[in-house]
Design a protein around this motif. Sequence first.
Motif, PDB file in Angstrom:
ATOM      1  N   LEU A  14      63.669  -8.958  46.572  1.00  0.00           N
ATOM      2  CA  LEU A  14      63.627  -7.645  45.934  1.00  0.00           C
ATOM      3  C   LEU A  14      63.652  -7.786  44.408  1.00  0.00           C
ATOM      4  CD1 LEU A  14      63.592  -4.578  46.338  1.00  0.00           C
ATOM      5  CD2 LEU A  14      66.083  -4.655  46.344  1.00  0.00           C
ATOM      6  N   LEU A  15      64.458  -8.689  43.890  1.00  0.00           N
ATOM      7  CA  LEU A  15      64.535  -8.912  42.449  1.00  0.00           C
ATOM      8  C   LEU A  15      63.206  -9.427  41.907  1.00  0.00           C
ATOM      9  CD1 LEU A  15      66.298  -9.165  39.833  1.00  0.00           C
ATOM     10  CD2 LEU A  15      66.691 -11.518  40.538  1.00  0.00           C
ATOM     11  N   ILE A  16      62.615 -10.383  42.594  1.00  0.00           N
ATOM     12  CA  ILE A  16      61.364 -10.961  42.100  1.00  0.00           C
ATOM     13  C   ILE A  16      60.212  -9.977  42.228  1.00  0.00           C
ATOM     14  CG2 ILE A  16      59.657 -12.779  42.519  1.00  0.00           C
ATOM     15  CD1 ILE A  16      61.982 -14.673  42.987  1.00  0.00           C
ATOM     16  N   THR A  17      60.131  -9.232  43.327  1.00  0.00           N
ATOM     17  CA  THR A  17      59.068  -8.235  43.420  1.00  0.00           C
ATOM     18  C   THR A  17      59.298  -7.105  42.425  1.00  0.00           C
ATOM     19  OG1 THR A  17      60.190  -7.105  45.250  1.00  0.00           O
ATOM     20  CG2 THR A  17      58.486  -8.711  45.824  1.00  0.00           C
ATOM     21  N   LEU A  49      60.279 -10.373  29.490  1.00  0.00           N
ATOM     22  CA  LEU A  49      59.259  -9.445  29.977  1.00  0.00           C
ATOM     23  C   LEU A  49      57.860  -9.911  29.569  1.00  0.00           C
ATOM     24  CD1 LEU A  49      58.980  -6.841  31.572  1.00  0.00           C
ATOM     25  CD2 LEU A  49      59.095  -5.587  29.429  1.00  0.00           C
ATOM     26  N   TYR A  50      57.726 -10.359  28.341  1.00  0.00           N
ATOM     27  CA  TYR A  50      56.441 -10.865  27.868  1.00  0.00           C
ATOM     28  C   TYR A  50      56.064 -12.135  28.628  1.00  0.00           C
ATOM     29  CZ  TYR A  50      52.760 -12.389  24.732  1.00  0.00           C
ATOM     30  OH  TYR A  50      51.557 -12.791  24.228  1.00  0.00           O
ATOM     31  N   PHE A  51      57.051 -12.984  28.893  1.00  0.00           N
ATOM     32  CA  PHE A  51      56.801 -14.212  29.655  1.00  0.00           C
ATOM     33  C   PHE A  51      56.276 -13.891  31.050  1.00  0.00           C
ATOM     34  CE2 PHE A  51      58.206 -17.474  32.643  1.00  0.00           C
ATOM     35  CZ  PHE A  51      57.650 -18.602  32.070  1.00  0.00           C
ATOM     36  N   LEU A  52      56.895 -12.920  31.726  1.00  0.00           N
ATOM     37  CA  LEU A  52      56.433 -12.525  33.058  1.00  0.00           C
ATOM     38  C   LEU A  52      55.016 -11.973  33.022  1.00  0.00           C
ATOM     39  CD1 LEU A  52      59.597 -10.782  34.542  1.00  0.00           C
ATOM     40  CD2 LEU A  52      58.630 -12.974  35.222  1.00  0.00           C
ATOM     41  N   ALA A  53      54.717 -11.193  32.002  1.00  0.00           N
ATOM     42  CA  ALA A  53      53.375 -10.620  31.891  1.00  0.00           C
ATOM     43  C   ALA A  53      52.339 -11.708  31.609  1.00  0.00           C
ATOM     44  CB  ALA A  53      53.346  -9.562  30.796  1.00  0.00           C
ATOM     45  N   GLU A  54      52.692 -12.679  30.797  1.00  0.00           N
ATOM     46  CA  GLU A  54      51.768 -13.769  30.489  1.00  0.00           C
ATOM     47  C   GLU A  54      51.525 -14.672  31.692  1.00  0.00           C
ATOM     48  OE1 GLU A  54      49.958 -14.827  27.668  1.00  0.00           O
ATOM     49  OE2 GLU A  54      50.315 -12.724  27.146  1.00  0.00           O
ATOM     50  N   HIS A  55      52.505 -14.792  32.558  1.00  0.00           N
ATOM     51  CA  HIS A  55      52.408 -15.666  33.736  1.00  0.00           C
ATOM     52  C   HIS A  55      52.422 -14.845  35.022  1.00  0.00           C
ATOM     53  CE1 HIS A  55      54.000 -18.213  30.494  1.00  0.00           C
ATOM     54  NE2 HIS A  55      53.184 -19.102  31.008  1.00  0.00           N
ATOM     55  N   LYS A  56      51.678 -13.754  35.034  1.00  0.00           N
ATOM     56  CA  LYS A  56      51.727 -12.857  36.186  1.00  0.00           C
ATOM     57  C   LYS A  56      51.137 -13.484  37.444  1.00  0.00           C
ATOM     58  CE  LYS A  56      47.612 -10.107  35.211  1.00  0.00           C
ATOM     59  NZ  LYS A  56      47.129  -8.777  34.918  1.00  0.00           N
ATOM     60  N   VAL A  57      50.238 -14.438  37.307  1.00  0.00           N
ATOM     61  CA  VAL A  57      49.698 -15.111  38.499  1.00  0.00           C
ATOM     62  C   VAL A  57      50.821 -15.847  39.217  1.00  0.00           C
ATOM     63  CG1 VAL A  57      48.141 -16.925  39.297  1.00  0.00           C
ATOM     64  CG2 VAL A  57      47.379 -15.321  37.544  1.00  0.00           C
ATOM     65  N   TRP A  58      51.654 -16.541  38.441  1.00  0.00           N
ATOM     66  CA  TRP A  58      52.787 -17.251  39.049  1.00  0.00           C
ATOM     67  C   TRP A  58      53.815 -16.270  39.602  1.00  0.00           C
ATOM     68  CZ3 TRP A  58      52.842 -22.046  40.518  1.00  0.00           C
ATOM     69  CH2 TRP A  58      51.992 -22.952  39.907  1.00  0.00           C
ATOM     70  N   THR A  59      54.052 -15.201  38.878  1.00  0.00           N
ATOM     71  CA  THR A  59      55.022 -14.207  39.331  1.00  0.00           C
ATOM     72  C   THR A  59      54.605 -13.606  40.670  1.00  0.00           C
ATOM     73  OG1 THR A  59      55.518 -13.675  37.030  1.00  0.00           O
ATOM     74  CG2 THR A  59      56.233 -12.102  38.679  1.00  0.00           C
ATOM     75  N   PHE A  60      53.325 -13.215  40.765  1.00  0.00           N
ATOM     76  CA  PHE A  60      52.837 -12.638  42.016  1.00  0.00           C
ATOM     77  C   PHE A  60      52.787 -13.673  43.134  1.00  0.00           C
ATOM     78  CE2 PHE A  60      51.359  -9.169  39.336  1.00  0.00           C
ATOM     79  CZ  PHE A  60      51.620  -8.091  40.144  1.00  0.00           C
ATOM     80  N   SER A  61      52.406 -14.889  42.817  1.00  0.00           N
ATOM     81  CA  SER A  61      52.313 -15.941  43.847  1.00  0.00           C
ATOM     82  C   SER A  61      53.683 -16.275  44.428  1.00  0.00           C
ATOM     83  CB  SER A  61      51.677 -17.202  43.266  1.00  0.00           C
ATOM     84  OG  SER A  61      50.390 -16.941  42.791  1.00  0.00           O
ATOM     85  N   ILE A  62      54.650 -16.462  43.558  1.00  0.00           N
ATOM     86  CA  ILE A  62      56.003 -16.807  44.033  1.00  0.00           C
ATOM     87  C   ILE A  62      56.592 -15.661  44.845  1.00  0.00           C
ATOM     88  CG2 ILE A  62      58.378 -17.240  43.267  1.00  0.00           C
ATOM     89  CD1 ILE A  62      57.135 -18.877  40.953  1.00  0.00           C
ATOM     90  N   THR A 111      52.157  -2.124  44.947  1.00  0.00           N
ATOM     91  CA  THR A 111      51.932  -1.235  43.814  1.00  0.00           C
ATOM     92  C   THR A 111      51.625  -2.030  42.552  1.00  0.00           C
ATOM     93  OG1 THR A 111      53.440   0.395  44.761  1.00  0.00           O
ATOM     94  CG2 THR A 111      52.955   0.601  42.409  1.00  0.00           C
ATOM     95  N   SER A 112      52.403  -3.061  42.309  1.00  0.00           N
ATOM     96  CA  SER A 112      52.191  -3.891  41.133  1.00  0.00           C
ATOM     97  C   SER A 112      50.874  -4.645  41.207  1.00  0.00           C
ATOM     98  CB  SER A 112      53.338  -4.886  40.975  1.00  0.00           C
ATOM     99  OG  SER A 112      54.550  -4.215  40.843  1.00  0.00           O
ATOM    100  N   PHE A 113      50.544  -5.157  42.379  1.00  0.00           N
ATOM    101  CA  PHE A 113      49.288  -5.887  42.551  1.00  0.00           C
ATOM    102  C   PHE A 113      48.098  -4.962  42.301  1.00  0.00           C
ATOM    103  CE2 PHE A 113      45.761  -7.668  44.978  1.00  0.00           C
ATOM    104  CZ  PHE A 113      45.769  -8.979  44.527  1.00  0.00           C
ATOM    105  N   PHE A 114      48.169  -3.752  42.837  1.00  0.00           N
ATOM    106  CA  PHE A 114      47.091  -2.786  42.624  1.00  0.00           C
ATOM    107  C   PHE A 114      46.934  -2.475  41.135  1.00  0.00           C
ATOM    108  CE2 PHE A 114      45.638   1.607  42.121  1.00  0.00           C
ATOM    109  CZ  PHE A 114      44.404   1.525  42.749  1.00  0.00           C
TER     110      PHE A 114
END
Length: 128
Positions: A14-17, A49-62, A111-114
Motif C-alpha cells: 500500500l505504501l509503495i503503490t 518526490l522528484y526522485f520517484l518521478a524521475e525513476h517512475k519505471v522502477w517505482t511502477f515495476s517494484i 489510477t497512477s499507471f493510467f
Amino acid sequence: MKLKVTDNLKWLTLLITGSTLLCCALPILLVSLGLGATVASLNFNVPGLYFLAEHKVWTFSISAVLLLFLVLIIWRPNQSCPNDPELAKYCETSKKWNKRVFFLSVAIWLTSFFASYLLLPLREFLNL
C-alpha cells in the motif's frame, strides 16, 4: 509468523503503490487544475518526490511485483483458519482486511499507471 509477514507485506505494498500516486498521478491532476506552482513547490519541499518521478519505471515495476507477490500470498491454495472460534474469527477478519488493502493498492496503482503512461497518448489519439 506467516500472518505477520502477510500483514507487513500488505502495508508495504500500500505504501509503495501510494508512492506511485504521489509521484505521478497527483502532479498531473494538480497541473490539469491549474495548480502548477503547487506541484513545483511540492517537488522542491518534499524530499524523494522528484526522485520517484524521475525513476517512475522502477517505482511502477517494484510495486507491480509486490502486488503480484501479494496475490500469491492472499489467494494461495490450501489456506485454512484455526479450529478455535476466537482465532478463526481473527483469521477471517484478517483475510477480509488483506483483500481490502490489496484492492485499494491495485486501484491506486491502476489510477497512477493510467495517469502516467496512458493519458497523454489517449489525449493525442483523440486530438484533445
